[in-house]
Design a protein around this motif. Structure first.
Motif, PDB file in Angstrom:
ATOM      1  N   ALA A  58       0.843  -1.191   0.000  1.00 43.06           N
ATOM      2  CA  ALA A  58       0.000   0.000   0.000  1.00 43.06           C
ATOM      3  C   ALA A  58       0.884   1.250   0.000  1.00 43.06           C
ATOM      4  N   ARG A  59       0.380   2.253  -0.652  1.00 40.13           N
ATOM      5  CA  ARG A  59       1.089   3.521  -0.736  1.00 40.13           C
ATOM      6  C   ARG A  59       0.092   4.627  -0.410  1.00 40.13           C
ATOM      7  N   GLY A  60       0.453   5.511   0.496  1.00 45.79           N
ATOM      8  CA  GLY A  60      -0.459   6.580   0.881  1.00 45.79           C
ATOM      9  C   GLY A  60       0.189   7.951   0.791  1.00 45.79           C
ATOM     10  N   ASP A  61      -0.641   8.960   0.882  1.00 44.47           N
ATOM     11  CA  ASP A  61      -0.161  10.341   0.815  1.00 44.47           C
ATOM     12  C   ASP A  61       0.300  10.824   2.178  1.00 44.47           C
ATOM     13  N   ASP A  62       1.334  11.632   2.160  1.00 39.75           N
ATOM     14  CA  ASP A  62       1.863  12.295   3.350  1.00 39.75           C
ATOM     15  C   ASP A  62       1.908  13.790   3.022  1.00 39.75           C
ATOM     16  N   ARG A  63       0.827  14.472   3.354  1.00 43.10           N
ATOM     17  CA  ARG A  63       0.703  15.897   3.009  1.00 43.10           C
ATOM     18  C   ARG A  63       1.126  16.750   4.190  1.00 43.10           C
ATOM     19  N   PHE A  71       3.936  14.072  -0.507  1.00 44.35           N
ATOM     20  CA  PHE A  71       4.907  12.981  -0.420  1.00 44.35           C
ATOM     21  C   PHE A  71       4.165  11.661  -0.299  1.00 44.35           C
ATOM     22  N   GLU A  72       4.895  10.572  -0.359  1.00 46.73           N
ATOM     23  CA  GLU A  72       4.280   9.249  -0.210  1.00 46.73           C
ATOM     24  C   GLU A  72       4.915   8.499   0.949  1.00 46.73           C
ATOM     25  N   VAL A  73       4.123   7.622   1.542  1.00 43.89           N
ATOM     26  CA  VAL A  73       4.605   6.702   2.572  1.00 43.89           C
ATOM     27  C   VAL A  73       4.161   5.302   2.190  1.00 43.89           C
ATOM     28  N   LEU A  74       4.922   4.334   2.621  1.00 43.91           N
ATOM     29  CA  LEU A  74       4.584   2.946   2.336  1.00 43.91           C
ATOM     30  C   LEU A  74       3.831   2.340   3.508  1.00 43.91           C
TER      31      LEU A  74
END
Length: 175
Positions: A58-63, A71-74
């Protein structure tokens, strides 16, 4: 910087897959366990192109308030194996060598698939120091594949779901 062009390892014929009913320590599987009488090398039961272990993450947003960029976080990993498709003979005598997969892989049977890449599946047995992936699995229902009318050479096959039931260990050296 020196440019390296790896020669690579031919994939065809260099994949060995074995069902192993018991591994005491999954982070340190032994050659005794992998080669035990209850284990079954299914490399030649599986039909070409139908062993597909895979994974996704899964990959999510890190705003951030002060950033004009997202940015993205795993996140979580999910490992899976597509349905196995293997050769079977529904009329074979009990314990016939060519029918062991169909007999052993009954619904709800659990164990491990031990997968080795890069060495000849036919001539090189599992040995200490070889690197393998260990997939804890449970088998689903068996279903016979009907004849493909476009393939006059098709064999009777079983299609069977497998579920990954624990952490997959990759590149583990056999002891």
């Amino acid at each position: 910087m020196v440019v390296t062009i790896p020669t690579g390892v031919k994939a065809e014929g260099n994949l060995k897959v074995s069902y192993v009913p018991t591994i005491a320590v999954v982070t340190a599987p032994t050659t005794v366990e992998v080669n035990a009488a209850g284990s079954l090398d299914i490399s030649f039961f599986l039909t070409a192109g139908n062993f597909k272990p895979s994974g996704e993450q899964a990959r999510g947003d890190d705003r951030r308030v002060g950033s004009k960029q997202t940015f993205e976080v795993l996140g979580r990993e999910k490992s899976s194996i597509d349905d196995l498709i293997y050769i079977a003979d529904p009329q074979a005598a009990a314990a016939a060598p060519g029918n062991k997969a169909m007999e052993i892989f009954q619904q709800n049977v659990a164990g491990f698939l031990v997968v080795r890449y890069g060495l000849d599946a036919e001539t090189v047995d599992f040995a200490a120091a070889q690197k393998v992936d260990v997939w804890p699995i449970i088998f689903g229902a068996q279903n016979k594949v009907p004849l493909d009318e476009n393939d006059e050479f098709a064999k009777i096959r079983i299609v069977q779901a497998v579920a990954v039931t624990g952490i997959v260990r990759k590149q583990i050296a056999l002891t």
